[in-house]
Design an enzyme around this catalytic site. Structure first.
Site, PDB file in Angstrom:
ATOM      1  N   GLU A  75       0.927  -1.410   0.095  1.00 45.58           N
ATOM      2  CA  GLU A  75       0.162   0.216  -0.091  1.00 45.58           C
ATOM      3  C   GLU A  75       0.998   1.548   0.097  1.00 45.58           C
ATOM      4  O   GLU A  75       0.477   1.883  -0.587  1.00 45.58           O
ATOM      5  CB  GLU A  75      -0.828  -0.353   0.847  1.00 45.58           C
ATOM      6  N   PRO A 287      11.544 -14.588  -1.199  1.00 50.18           N
ATOM      7  CA  PRO A 287      10.162 -15.626  -0.123  1.00 50.18           C
ATOM      8  C   PRO A 287       9.582 -13.792  -0.236  1.00 50.18           C
ATOM      9  O   PRO A 287      10.421 -12.513  -0.026  1.00 50.18           O
ATOM     10  CB  PRO A 287      11.147 -15.717   0.368  1.00 50.18           C
ATOM     11  N   ARG A 288       8.531 -13.608   0.096  1.00 51.35           N
ATOM     12  CA  ARG A 288       7.612 -13.040   0.453  1.00 51.35           C
ATOM     13  C   ARG A 288       8.586 -12.163   2.257  1.00 51.35           C
ATOM     14  O   ARG A 288       8.360 -10.597   2.008  1.00 51.35           O
ATOM     15  CB  ARG A 288       6.537 -13.186   0.556  1.00 51.35           C
ATOM     16  N   LEU A 328      15.114  -6.425   1.022  1.00 48.92           N
ATOM     17  CA  LEU A 328      13.942  -6.372   0.773  1.00 48.92           C
ATOM     18  C   LEU A 328      14.023  -4.992  -0.618  1.00 48.92           C
ATOM     19  O   LEU A 328      15.313  -4.189  -0.471  1.00 48.92           O
ATOM     20  CB  LEU A 328      13.630  -5.859   2.072  1.00 48.92           C
ATOM     21  N   GLY A 329      13.302  -4.645  -0.657  1.00 51.94           N
ATOM     22  CA  GLY A 329      12.863  -3.576  -1.897  1.00 51.94           C
ATOM     23  C   GLY A 329      13.560  -3.985  -2.860  1.00 51.94           C
ATOM     24  O   GLY A 329      13.799  -2.279  -3.816  1.00 51.94           O
ATOM     25  N   GLU A 330      13.986  -4.760  -3.463  1.00 57.85           N
ATOM     26  CA  GLU A 330      13.922  -5.033  -5.095  1.00 57.85           C
ATOM     27  C   GLU A 330      13.459  -5.556  -6.080  1.00 57.85           C
ATOM     28  O   GLU A 330      14.042  -6.225  -7.424  1.00 57.85           O
ATOM     29  CB  GLU A 330      15.919  -5.773  -4.731  1.00 57.85           C
ATOM     30  N   ASN A 355       0.609  -7.921  -6.486  1.00 53.12           N
ATOM     31  CA  ASN A 355       0.473  -6.757  -7.543  1.00 53.12           C
ATOM     32  C   ASN A 355       1.292  -7.848  -8.437  1.00 53.12           C
ATOM     33  O   ASN A 355       2.825  -7.757  -8.939  1.00 53.12           O
ATOM     34  CB  ASN A 355       1.280  -5.623  -7.013  1.00 53.12           C
ATOM     35  N   GLU A 358       3.973  -4.268 -11.391  1.00 50.99           N
ATOM     36  CA  GLU A 358       5.256  -4.933 -11.728  1.00 50.99           C
ATOM     37  C   GLU A 358       6.811  -5.030 -12.782  1.00 50.99           C
ATOM     38  O   GLU A 358       6.986  -5.159 -13.316  1.00 50.99           O
ATOM     39  CB  GLU A 358       6.068  -4.348 -10.634  1.00 50.99           C
TER      40      GLU A 358
END
Length: 453
Positions: A75, A287-288, A328-330, A355, A358
């Site tokens: 979000e 992995p999430r 994270l974030g890649e 989503n 992307e």
């Protein structure tokens, strides 16, 4: 300040439930926060922000301030394009973004435009909300997706602050919960205090109307999650992409993204079968939740599968079979490296997808499982543009067959890649502008000198 009581007899049940909620949330908040801290769910230094205690100065006291709030990473990423748009249109306007989770903090804090303030969101208890609003004094509150918090919405409305719900959605479970006699009067009262609801689909609009959202405030603009993928790679990411492409040395590869606990078993079995056909095949496994990497690493070692963890910066060799991303974030950067992206959170019952835009924006051939939750509307919209834009499979066997087709036929792969990218381009066009136009029309008067100064 306690909200004034409504005069309408029809809303008395809502006000009575709201008073009960106020009392219960005030009593429960200390225990909830303590439990979250003990579970490692709160920032070790910034947890007081959850009680409405600021860790940053309020810029330009007395001026308008826009408060964006999103619960978590997905979000928050959907909010970012709107945040950037707001900053471009109103330079110098104080903008505040809050989220709840540590993962969203770790990623989003580095993506915010200069001058935008980040804070952890206050708990929805009267003291924390009143302290937060009293300090920051927002002129406008923009909530993302399903952030319906009674104390936040009612307190803001009582102070004359416009509140809008963007990318509004309710899961079927939440809708059924709010539709019950105990929940309905409270949610109807809350929704009556909003200035604008921008649902992400027709189904969502119907759900909000059934919960007595005033029809005049419901307006469509498109799904903001299409705008998440529409971001150019920065210089650092371009260098990372080149480095990975060099390491992968034109090997055949595919990526499994946002994989939830248990789904890695499906992915690894499929990969094992594919390697029999394509011995040089490399799997990028994301992995999430990065903490799941430890258990997956143990399973890979037990199966004697050669793998590399991204966090170690170890170079991928010709014998590496799995490249596991424990950072994270890649994700957006990694989508630009792989020709095929399998989107997780969709292969086990009880999951609700992630989503897909992307991956489509990066030009991947997009594959997802059967359990996609509210993201199904995104699949339908992309299928209407081109049936090849995203492939939904029924389970493990169909996933294997689909990947064989994509990896084994360059023309088929190219057709799916082009379809996904084109569908994304069409769906993302103008969504942020449409959302902001609705905000400026229904939530606040943006023509005043104070907003444009």
């Amino acid at each position: 300040m306690r909200p004034a009581r409504a005069a309408s007899p029809a809303s008395r049940g809502g006000w009575a439930l709201y008073e009960l909620y106020r009392a219960a949330s005030r009593a429960a908040a200390p225990a909830v926060l303590l439990w979250r801290r003990l579970q490692g769910l709160e920032h070790p230094m910034r947890w007081p922000e959850r009680l409405g205690r600021p860790s940053a100065a309020r810029p330009r006291p007395g001026s308008p301030l826009v408060w964006f709030h999103a619960v978590s990473l997905g979000e928050g990423m959907a909010a970012l394009p709107v945040v950037r748009h707001c900053v471009r249109l109103h330079p110098g306007l104080p903008v505040l973004l809050t989220t709840t989770t540590l993962s969203s903090f770790e990623v989003i804090k580095d993506l915010l435009p200069d001058g935008v303030i980040y804070q952890f969101a206050p708990l929805d208890c009267p003291n924390a909300i009143d302290s937060f609003i009293g300090y920051w004094k927002p002129s406008l509150v923009l909530l993302l997706e399903s952030e319906l918090w009674p104390n936040l919405i009612m307190s803001a409305a009582a102070k004359g602050i416009a509140v809008a719900l963007l990318n509004a959605r309710l899961s079927l479970k939440s809708f059924n919960h709010w539709s019950m006699p105990v929940g309905f009067p409270l949610v109807a009262l809350m929704l009556s205090k909003l200035s604008l609801v921008v649902p992400l689909s027709t189904i969502q609009a119907v759900r909000f109307q059934l919960l007595h959202t005033p029809p005049g405030i419901i307006h469509f603009a498109g799904d903001l999650k299409y705008a998440v993928g529409d971001v150019n790679a920065g210089e650092n990411q371009v260098n990372e992409i080149k480095d990975l492409q060099q390491q992968f040395s034109d090997r055949p590869l595919w990526m499994a993204a946002s994989i939830h606990r248990g789904e890695e078993e499906v992915i690894l079995r499929v990969h094992d079968e594919l390697v029999k056909m394509y011995p040089a095949l490399l799997l990028i496994l994301v992995p999430r939740h990065p903490e799941d990497c430890k258990n997956i690493s143990l399973a890979l070692k037990k199966q004697k599968i050669n793998f590399v963890l991204r966090s170690t910066r170890e170079v991928v060799s010709s014998t590496t079979r799995v490249y596991m991303v424990d950072t994270l974030g890649e994700l957006r950067m990694l989508y630009r490296v792989t020709p095929v992206a399998v989107i997780g959170g969709s292969f086990l019952p009880g999951l609700a997808g992630h989503n897909i835009s992307e991956a489509a924006a990066a030009g991947c051939a997009v594959v997802t499982g059967p359990h996609v939750g509210h993201f199904y509307h995104m699949l339908v919209e992309m299928w209407q543009i081109n049936p090849l834009a995203v492939k939904q499979v029924s389970g493990e066997f169909k996933l294997l067959q689909t990947l064989k087709e994509l990896l084994g036929d360059a023309s088929t792969l190219g057709a799916h890649q082009r379809a996904a990218k084109n569908a994304f381009s069409i769906m993302s066009d103008g969504v942020v502008n449409r959302v902001w136009n609705l905000v400026s029309r229904f939530a606040i008067d943006f023509q005043t000198d104070t907003w444009n100064s």
